[in-house]
Design a protein around this motif. Sequence first.
Motif, PDB file in Angstrom:
ATOM      1  N   LEU A 190       0.823  -1.185   0.196  1.00 55.94           N
ATOM      2  CA  LEU A 190       0.032   0.067  -0.119  1.00 55.94           C
ATOM      3  C   LEU A 190       0.844   1.142  -0.076  1.00 55.94           C
ATOM      4  CD1 LEU A 190      -2.744  -1.215   2.611  1.00 55.94           C
ATOM      5  CD2 LEU A 190      -2.736  -0.904  -0.188  1.00 55.94           C
ATOM      6  N   ALA A 191       1.971   1.383   0.645  1.00 53.88           N
ATOM      7  CA  ALA A 191       2.860   2.376   0.718  1.00 53.88           C
ATOM      8  C   ALA A 191       4.272   2.320   1.356  1.00 53.88           C
ATOM      9  CB  ALA A 191       2.186   3.436   1.655  1.00 53.88           C
ATOM     10  N   SER A 192       5.031   2.688   1.155  1.00 55.93           N
ATOM     11  CA  SER A 192       6.403   2.681   1.620  1.00 55.93           C
ATOM     12  C   SER A 192       7.028   4.208   1.958  1.00 55.93           C
ATOM     13  CB  SER A 192       7.326   1.957   0.763  1.00 55.93           C
ATOM     14  OG  SER A 192       7.075   0.787   0.476  1.00 55.93           O
ATOM     15  N   PHE A 193       7.630   4.307   2.965  1.00 51.17           N
ATOM     16  CA  PHE A 193       8.159   5.692   3.663  1.00 51.17           C
ATOM     17  C   PHE A 193       9.494   5.500   3.990  1.00 51.17           C
ATOM     18  CE2 PHE A 193       3.575   4.962   4.600  1.00 51.17           C
ATOM     19  CZ  PHE A 193       3.176   6.048   3.949  1.00 51.17           C
ATOM     20  N   ASP A 194      10.355   6.369   3.780  1.00 49.11           N
ATOM     21  CA  ASP A 194      11.580   6.690   4.171  1.00 49.11           C
ATOM     22  C   ASP A 194      11.698   7.268   5.568  1.00 49.11           C
ATOM     23  OD1 ASP A 194      14.429   7.281   4.778  1.00 49.11           O
ATOM     24  OD2 ASP A 194      14.862   8.316   3.051  1.00 49.11           O
ATOM     25  N   VAL A 195      12.079   6.756   6.673  1.00 49.01           N
ATOM     26  CA  VAL A 195      11.831   7.147   7.832  1.00 49.01           C
ATOM     27  C   VAL A 195      12.934   7.296   8.828  1.00 49.01           C
ATOM     28  CG1 VAL A 195       9.404   6.201   7.889  1.00 49.01           C
ATOM     29  CG2 VAL A 195      11.163   4.746   8.833  1.00 49.01           C
ATOM     30  N   ILE A 196      13.910   7.220   8.180  1.00 47.42           N
ATOM     31  CA  ILE A 196      15.467   7.582   8.932  1.00 47.42           C
ATOM     32  C   ILE A 196      15.532   8.750   9.410  1.00 47.42           C
ATOM     33  CG2 ILE A 196      16.756   7.963   6.757  1.00 47.42           C
ATOM     34  CD1 ILE A 196      17.892   5.636   9.927  1.00 47.42           C
ATOM     35  N   ASP A 197      15.135   9.768   8.891  1.00 48.65           N
ATOM     36  CA  ASP A 197      15.348  11.019   9.331  1.00 48.65           C
ATOM     37  C   ASP A 197      14.275  11.273  10.613  1.00 48.65           C
ATOM     38  OD1 ASP A 197      17.163  11.927   7.626  1.00 48.65           O
ATOM     39  OD2 ASP A 197      15.896  12.781   6.138  1.00 48.65           O
ATOM     40  N   SER A 207      13.753   9.074  12.825  1.00 47.06           N
ATOM     41  CA  SER A 207      14.115   7.822  13.777  1.00 47.06           C
ATOM     42  C   SER A 207      15.521   7.937  14.277  1.00 47.06           C
ATOM     43  CB  SER A 207      13.976   6.277  13.055  1.00 47.06           C
ATOM     44  OG  SER A 207      12.818   6.427  12.374  1.00 47.06           O
ATOM     45  N   PRO A 208      15.634   9.180  15.132  1.00 50.68           N
ATOM     46  CA  PRO A 208      17.128   9.179  15.831  1.00 50.68           C
ATOM     47  C   PRO A 208      17.670   8.064  16.386  1.00 50.68           C
ATOM     48  CG  PRO A 208      15.553  10.649  16.868  1.00 50.68           C
ATOM     49  CD  PRO A 208      14.806  10.087  15.594  1.00 50.68           C
ATOM     50  N   GLY A 209      16.777   7.291  17.461  1.00 50.83           N
ATOM     51  CA  GLY A 209      17.111   6.096  18.093  1.00 50.83           C
ATOM     52  C   GLY A 209      17.847   5.124  17.178  1.00 50.83           C
ATOM     53  N   PHE A 210      17.237   5.149  15.883  1.00 54.60           N
ATOM     54  CA  PHE A 210      17.904   3.977  14.928  1.00 54.60           C
ATOM     55  C   PHE A 210      19.178   4.601  14.564  1.00 54.60           C
ATOM     56  CE2 PHE A 210      13.187   2.563  14.599  1.00 54.60           C
ATOM     57  CZ  PHE A 210      13.688   1.404  15.297  1.00 54.60           C
ATOM     58  N   ARG A 211      19.295   5.577  14.190  1.00 53.10           N
ATOM     59  CA  ARG A 211      20.605   6.191  13.653  1.00 53.10           C
ATOM     60  C   ARG A 211      21.596   6.064  14.708  1.00 53.10           C
ATOM     61  NH1 ARG A 211      21.255   9.008   9.107  1.00 53.10           N
ATOM     62  NH2 ARG A 211      19.541  10.254   8.126  1.00 53.10           N
ATOM     63  N   ARG A 212      21.277   6.259  16.147  1.00 52.56           N
ATOM     64  CA  ARG A 212      22.162   6.158  17.036  1.00 52.56           C
ATOM     65  C   ARG A 212      22.675   4.538  17.293  1.00 52.56           C
ATOM     66  NH1 ARG A 212      19.148   9.876  19.677  1.00 52.56           N
ATOM     67  NH2 ARG A 212      17.817   8.485  20.852  1.00 52.56           N
ATOM     68  N   ARG A 213      22.019   3.586  16.620  1.00 57.57           N
ATOM     69  CA  ARG A 213      22.049   2.224  16.952  1.00 57.57           C
ATOM     70  C   ARG A 213      22.912   1.780  15.471  1.00 57.57           C
ATOM     71  NH1 ARG A 213      16.788  -0.977  18.313  1.00 57.57           N
ATOM     72  NH2 ARG A 213      18.014  -2.705  18.058  1.00 57.57           N
ATOM     73  N   GLY A 214      23.029   2.870  14.813  1.00 57.36           N
ATOM     74  CA  GLY A 214      23.895   2.475  13.237  1.00 57.36           C
ATOM     75  C   GLY A 214      23.197   2.450  12.252  1.00 57.36           C
ATOM     76  N   LEU A 215      22.126   2.638  12.034  1.00 52.86           N
ATOM     77  CA  LEU A 215      21.305   2.543  10.812  1.00 52.86           C
ATOM     78  C   LEU A 215      21.609   3.913   9.986  1.00 52.86           C
ATOM     79  CD1 LEU A 215      17.837   1.225  11.222  1.00 52.86           C
ATOM     80  CD2 LEU A 215      19.945  -0.135  10.715  1.00 52.86           C
ATOM     81  N   THR A 216      21.762   3.501   8.544  1.00 54.67           N
ATOM     82  CA  THR A 216      22.247   4.696   7.778  1.00 54.67           C
ATOM     83  C   THR A 216      20.767   4.854   6.599  1.00 54.67           C
ATOM     84  OG1 THR A 216      23.135   3.329   6.029  1.00 54.67           O
ATOM     85  CG2 THR A 216      24.574   4.522   7.396  1.00 54.67           C
ATOM     86  N   ALA A 217      19.828   3.904   6.778  1.00 56.49           N
ATOM     87  CA  ALA A 217      18.582   3.944   5.896  1.00 56.49           C
ATOM     88  C   ALA A 217      17.459   3.142   6.613  1.00 56.49           C
ATOM     89  CB  ALA A 217      18.873   3.412   4.355  1.00 56.49           C
TER      90      ALA A 217
END
Length: 224
Positions: free
Chosen positions: A188-195, A197-207
């Motif tokens: 139905l839909a896909s979203f780029d949510v990294i921006d 999601s600061p907690g996930f960035r801190r855990r090492g995610l880039t996308a």
Amino acid sequence: MTPEFWLERWRHSETGWHLPEVNVHLQEFWPGLGLAPETLVFVPLCGKTLDLLWLASRGHGVVGVEISELGVTELFAENGLEPRVTETPPFRTYAVDELRVLVGDYFDLTPAHLEGVGAVFDRASLIALPPQMRPAYAEHFKTIVPATARSLLITLEYDQAEMSGPPFSVGRDEVQARFGDRYGIEPLASFDVIDESPGFRRRGLTALAEHVWKLEPRPRDVAC
């Protein structure tokens, strides 16, 4: 990843998956399932999500299952609700009006517990489980959920080498592999949510992508 893992997370308030508001994708895409208001809805591994109350406010009967009794008591207490508590082995049931939450193990559910269910909402159960547990989760799902029930499923997808779950990465191929024998899988839909999601960035995610899927039951005589 045993039940004790999740019980410990609840005891130490390590519940980063809990949202303080109703899920935005639920609000946007649920009407598209075309369900009658009286449809009974199943929410697996529900925690204390406000999505339960939103679904009930739309007229649905709602049944959830959650391993942590602490999470369930917090759901009712934080929303000013006084549930009826009954022993329904192997579960303990908390109920208010059209909302019932079964405290216990998802894998202890039987078809009788979900009799009459016409729809499922899964935001945080499939992605909560590691790869080795997801096949059993999906097979049990297809055993206990009525074959005619539609589902709205939300998953996250990311490079699992950058971060260990939970939540775990589940993409289109796995959704198809787990559920394609029973359901037509419609993205139905896909979203780029990294921006956001600061907690996930801190855990090492880039996308990080978030996907919304509709699972429409297949006629039983149609192969995938």
